[in-house]
Design a protein around this motif. Structure first.
Motif, short mmCIF file in Angstrom:
data_model
loop_
_atom_site.label_atom_id
_atom_site.label_comp_id
_atom_site.label_asym_id
_atom_site.label_seq_id
_atom_site.Cartn_x
_atom_site.Cartn_y
_atom_site.Cartn_z
N ASN A 22 0.83 -1.21 0.00
CA ASN A 22 0.00 0.00 0.00
C ASN A 22 0.86 1.26 0.00
N THR A 23 1.90 1.26 0.82
CA THR A 23 2.80 2.40 0.88
C THR A 23 3.51 2.60 -0.45
N ALA A 24 3.95 1.50 -1.06
CA ALA A 24 4.63 1.58 -2.35
C ALA A 24 3.70 2.15 -3.43
N ILE A 25 2.44 1.70 -3.41
CA ILE A 25 1.46 2.22 -4.37
C ILE A 25 1.30 3.73 -4.20
N LEU A 26 1.20 4.18 -2.96
CA LEU A 26 1.03 5.61 -2.68
C LEU A 26 2.24 6.42 -3.10
N ARG A 27 3.42 5.91 -2.80
CA ARG A 27 4.65 6.64 -3.14
C ARG A 27 4.73 6.87 -4.65
N ILE A 28 4.50 5.82 -5.40
CA ILE A 28 4.57 5.95 -6.85
C ILE A 28 3.47 6.84 -7.37
N ALA A 29 2.27 6.74 -6.78
CA ALA A 29 1.14 7.57 -7.21
C ALA A 29 1.49 9.05 -7.12
N TYR A 30 2.09 9.47 -6.02
CA TYR A 30 2.41 10.88 -5.87
C TYR A 30 3.50 11.32 -6.84
N LEU A 31 4.49 10.45 -7.05
CA LEU A 31 5.57 10.80 -7.99
C LEU A 31 5.03 10.91 -9.42
N ILE A 32 4.06 10.08 -9.77
CA ILE A 32 3.42 10.20 -11.08
C ILE A 32 2.68 11.54 -11.18
N ALA A 33 1.93 11.87 -10.13
CA ALA A 33 1.17 13.12 -10.13
C ALA A 33 2.09 14.33 -10.30
N ALA A 34 3.29 14.22 -9.76
CA ALA A 34 4.24 15.34 -9.81
C ALA A 34 5.11 15.32 -11.07
N SER A 35 4.89 14.34 -11.93
CA SER A 35 5.79 14.16 -13.08
C SER A 35 5.76 15.31 -14.07
N ASP A 36 4.66 16.08 -14.08
CA ASP A 36 4.58 17.21 -15.01
C ASP A 36 5.05 18.51 -14.38
N GLY A 37 5.64 18.42 -13.21
CA GLY A 37 6.23 19.59 -12.57
C GLY A 37 5.41 20.17 -11.43
N GLU A 38 4.14 19.77 -11.32
CA GLU A 38 3.30 20.25 -10.23
C GLU A 38 2.22 19.21 -9.93
N VAL A 39 1.75 19.23 -8.69
CA VAL A 39 0.65 18.35 -8.29
C VAL A 39 -0.57 19.23 -8.12
N LYS A 40 -1.55 19.03 -9.01
CA LYS A 40 -2.75 19.86 -8.97
C LYS A 40 -3.63 19.47 -7.78
N GLN A 41 -4.53 20.39 -7.40
CA GLN A 41 -5.41 20.15 -6.26
C GLN A 41 -6.22 18.87 -6.45
N SER A 42 -6.73 18.64 -7.65
CA SER A 42 -7.53 17.43 -7.91
C SER A 42 -6.70 16.17 -7.71
N GLU A 43 -5.42 16.24 -8.09
CA GLU A 43 -4.53 15.09 -7.90
C GLU A 43 -4.22 14.87 -6.42
N ARG A 44 -4.06 15.97 -5.68
CA ARG A 44 -3.84 15.84 -4.23
C ARG A 44 -5.04 15.21 -3.55
N GLU A 45 -6.25 15.59 -4.00
CA GLU A 45 -7.45 15.03 -3.39
C GLU A 45 -7.56 13.53 -3.64
N VAL A 46 -7.22 13.09 -4.86
CA VAL A 46 -7.23 11.66 -5.15
C VAL A 46 -6.18 10.95 -4.30
N PHE A 47 -5.00 11.56 -4.18
CA PHE A 47 -3.93 10.98 -3.36
C PHE A 47 -4.40 10.86 -1.90
N LYS A 48 -5.02 11.91 -1.38
CA LYS A 48 -5.49 11.89 0.01
C LYS A 48 -6.58 10.85 0.23
N SER A 49 -7.52 10.74 -0.72
CA SER A 49 -8.60 9.76 -0.56
C SER A 49 -8.04 8.34 -0.62
N THR A 50 -7.03 8.12 -1.46
CA THR A 50 -6.39 6.81 -1.53
C THR A 50 -5.64 6.54 -0.23
N LEU A 51 -4.95 7.54 0.26
CA LEU A 51 -4.21 7.41 1.51
C LEU A 51 -5.13 7.05 2.67
#
Length: 257
Positions: A22-51
């Motif tokens: 689960n932790t590995a899935i989350l770590r990679i998820a956030y790094l993917i979200a940040a791959s374009d240079g920023e993590v948008k609010q919608s991406e943070r919300e999905v990350f938080k709900s998954t967390l």
């Protein structure tokens, strides 16, 4: 997806994934979200709900705080490389960073399926599944499938052992091979069909296509809900979204699908 998304629920279908997975899935998820240079609010919300969906994980807990701080710092480090690397080099660096996480996820087919469902969900959270995000997903698919018996050539050495070799051997060499395959680079001795994965693979192409299709279906239902004013119609759409999400989770956990 803003309101409902796939989350790797440890209790779903009676099948769980380990805390490490689960932790590995989350770590990679956030790094993917940040791959374009920023993590948008919608991406943070999905990350938080998954967390928050993970068993025993709560916002504000020491472990949760440490995980968020760690992945945010790692994401910032990868973002710096955008000013120095081309896409293939960025993917090599990304794969090197997440190699240990992928190794943990690989131990369970359920974990692999849940991982890609969560990763694609976060890619689509901002309604833009970008070409670079697709290349990252493809690179992760190649890595998680362990090359599926395909012989690859990198730095003069044949690589057929998948990510296990990456962890024990020349990381950059193996990462270069994976990145080359994901980007469709034609290397001497590399089959042109290396990007294709059939039903016998742990993560076949059809699974990724179905996940994306279901994400879009849920997004469309949510957009319809946002345009709806009548209370009875809203309730009907909300029920429909709930059914779509539950069906999505059942599909992901069905390793025979």
């Amino acid at each position: 997806m803003e309101n409902e998304t796939y989350t790797p629920n440890a209790g779903s279908s009676g099948v769980g994934t380990s805390d490490k997975a689960n932790t590995a899935i989350l770590r990679i998820a956030y790094l993917i979200a940040a791959s374009d240079g920023e993590v948008k609010q919608s991406e943070r919300e999905v990350f938080k709900s998954t967390l928050c969906a993970l068993q025993g994980v709560k916002m504000g807990d020491d472990d949760t705080t440490a995980l968020i701080q760690e992945v945010v710092q790692e994401a910032a480090g990868l973002a710096i490389l955008r000013d120095f690397y081309n896409e293939e080099e960025q993917i090599k660096a990304f794969l090197s960073k997440v190699s240990g996480d992928v190794s943990v996820i690989q131990r369970s087919k359920v974990a692999c399926r849940r991982a890609f469902a969560a990763w694609i969900s976060i890619c689509m959270a901002d309604k833009e599944f970008s070409p670079f995000e697709r290349k990252l997903i493809k690179a992760l698919q190649v890595a998680c499938n362990g090359f599926a018996g395909v012989t690859m050539v990198a730095s003069g050495a044949g690589l057929g052992a998948g990510l296990g070799f990456l962890l024990g051997g020349p990381i950059l060499g193996a990462a270069a091979a994976i990145a080359g395959a994901a980007l469709g680079a034609k290397k001497k001795g590399t089959p042109e069909t290396i990007q294709k994965f059939g039903a016998d693979a742990c993560i076949p192409d059809a699974f990724l296509e179905e996940v994306e299709s279901r994400c879009r279906e849920i997004d469309e239902a949510q957009a319809q809900l946002g345009r709806c004013a009548a209370e009875d119609e809203r309730k009907s759409i909300e029920d429909s979204i709930g059914c779509l999400v539950e069906s999505f989770k059942e599909f992901v956990d069905n390793v025979e699908a």
